[in-house]
Design an enzyme around this catalytic site. Sequence first.
Site, mmCIF file in Angstrom:
data_model
loop_
_atom_site.group_PDB
_atom_site.id
_atom_site.type_symbol
_atom_site.label_atom_id
_atom_site.label_comp_id
_atom_site.label_asym_id
_atom_site.label_seq_id
_atom_site.Cartn_x
_atom_site.Cartn_y
_atom_site.Cartn_z
ATOM 1 C CG HIS A 2 -63.602 -6.748 11.777
ATOM 2 N ND1 HIS A 2 -63.735 -6.720 13.158
ATOM 3 C CD2 HIS A 2 -64.841 -6.508 11.275
ATOM 4 C CE1 HIS A 2 -64.992 -6.458 13.463
ATOM 5 N NE2 HIS A 2 -65.688 -6.317 12.348
ATOM 6 C CG MET A 19 -65.682 -2.816 12.577
ATOM 7 S SD MET A 19 -64.702 -2.970 14.085
ATOM 8 C CE MET A 19 -63.111 -3.319 13.380
ATOM 9 C CG ASP A 66 -63.526 -9.140 16.892
ATOM 10 O OD1 ASP A 66 -62.794 -8.951 17.875
ATOM 11 O OD2 ASP A 66 -63.519 -8.429 15.863
ATOM 12 N N GLY A 67 -64.380 -9.810 20.371
ATOM 13 C CA GLY A 67 -64.727 -8.802 21.368
ATOM 14 C C GLY A 67 -64.833 -9.373 22.765
ATOM 15 C CG ASP A 97 -60.160 -4.938 14.899
ATOM 16 O OD1 ASP A 97 -61.121 -5.533 14.364
ATOM 17 O OD2 ASP A 97 -59.577 -5.356 15.911
ATOM 18 C CG HIS A 121 -59.114 -9.592 13.837
ATOM 19 N ND1 HIS A 121 -60.138 -10.265 13.191
ATOM 20 C CD2 HIS A 121 -59.674 -8.468 14.352
ATOM 21 C CE1 HIS A 121 -61.254 -9.563 13.304
ATOM 22 N NE2 HIS A 121 -61.002 -8.466 14.012
ATOM 23 C CG MET A 156 -69.010 -7.595 15.697
ATOM 24 S SD MET A 156 -67.206 -7.758 15.701
ATOM 25 C CE MET A 156 -66.753 -6.733 17.110
ATOM 26 C CG MET A 170 -62.262 0.617 13.698
ATOM 27 S SD MET A 170 -62.400 0.855 15.472
ATOM 28 C CE MET A 170 -62.033 -0.808 16.060
ATOM 29 C CB SER A 227 -57.519 -7.890 17.478
ATOM 30 O OG SER A 227 -57.571 -6.497 17.223
HETATM 31 C C1 DX5 Z 1 -63.731 -4.261 18.265
HETATM 32 C C2 DX5 Z 1 -62.761 -4.945 17.322
HETATM 33 C C3 DX5 Z 1 -62.134 -6.096 17.995
HETATM 34 C C4 DX5 Z 1 -61.295 -5.669 19.163
HETATM 35 C C5 DX5 Z 1 -61.202 -6.766 20.157
HETATM 36 O O1 DX5 Z 1 -64.203 -3.111 17.737
HETATM 37 O O2 DX5 Z 1 -63.411 -5.407 16.171
HETATM 38 O O3 DX5 Z 1 -61.384 -6.910 17.100
HETATM 39 O O4 DX5 Z 1 -60.000 -5.291 18.758
HETATM 40 O O5 DX5 Z 1 -60.581 -6.281 21.316
HETATM 41 P P1 DX5 Z 1 -60.687 -7.075 22.692
HETATM 42 O O6 DX5 Z 1 -60.269 -8.496 22.409
HETATM 43 O O7 DX5 Z 1 -59.746 -6.355 23.590
HETATM 44 O O8 DX5 Z 1 -62.118 -6.992 23.114
HETATM 45 ZN ZN ZN Z 2 -62.310 -7.058 14.913
#
Ligand code: DX5
Ligand code: ZN
Length: 229
Positions: free
Chosen positions: A78, A80, A187-188, A46, A44, A152, A48, A19
Site C-alpha cells: 500500500h 502512501m 484499512d484503518g 504500508d 499488508h 481508507m 509512507m 498490516s
Molecule cells: C494507515 C495504514 C494502515 C494502518 C492500519 O495509514 O494504511 O494499514 O497500518 O492500522 P490499524 O489497523 O491499527 O488502524
Molecule cells: Zn495500509
Amino acid sequence: MPTAPSLRTPARLPLVAPSILSADFGALADDCRHAVECGADALHLDVMDGHFVPNLTMGPALCAGLSRALPGVLLDVHLMVSHPAMFVEPFAAAGAHHFTFHIEAVPGVQGVRDLVAAIHARGMTAGLAINPPTPFAAIEPVLSVPDMILVMSVNPGFSGQSFIESALETTRAVAGRLRSDQRLEMDGGISPANAARVREAGCDMLVAASAFFGRPRQERAGVIASLRG
Ligand code: DX5
Ligand code: ZN
C-alpha cells in the site's frame, strides 16, 4: 513451480491481511510467519514517504526480505507516497504481488489507467485507494480499471487510529459496482468489534495492524477468525 498467489482468484473470501506496521520490527520475519500460521491470507505493507503522509516506514528492501523469508505469501503493498509510479519497478523486483496507489496522488483518469497498466506489465495486481475526505465521485470514472479498490477508514499515516464511520458509505457505494474478480479492501481502525459491519458493507478484504499485532501471540489466530467472520 507453484502459482503465485493472486487477489483475482482467492482461495477463500473474505481475505484478512495483517498490516505489518504494528509488527515487532526487531523480529519481523518471525512475527509475519506467525501471522500466516494464524490464518493470514496476505501481509499488508504500508509504505509512507513523509510527504503524502507525515510518516516514514518501509521500502522495497524490506519487501524483498519478507519475500525471501516467506516465499509464496501474498504481499499486498500500500503506497502512501506522492509519486507511486517511481516504485512500481522496485517493488515488482522485490517480490510484491499487489501494488495499491492513491487517487489523491494520481487524480486523472488517464494517469490511473497508465499506472495500472504499468503495474500489470510488471506482473502485479493493482489497487486504487481513496482517503476518507475524498468524494466517491473521484474514483467513480475508474472503478473498473484496477483489480482492487481500497477504502481508507482512517486518514493514512499511523496505525492505532479510530475507525471513521463515514467510510462505510463509500464502501457501500463501491460495492455492487465491482466485478467478481475485483476486491474491495478496507484499512484503518478495523477490529473484531466492527469487522461484521465492514463485511456487511461489502468489503471482502480486511486489513488490521494494531488489532492483530497489538494483541498477545496466543490471541492472534482468534483475531483473524473474528475478522473473517
Ligand atoms: C494507515 C495504514 C494502515 C494502518 C492500519 O495509514 O494504511 O494499514 O497500518 O492500522 P490499524 O489497523 O491499527 O488502524
Ligand atoms: Zn495500509
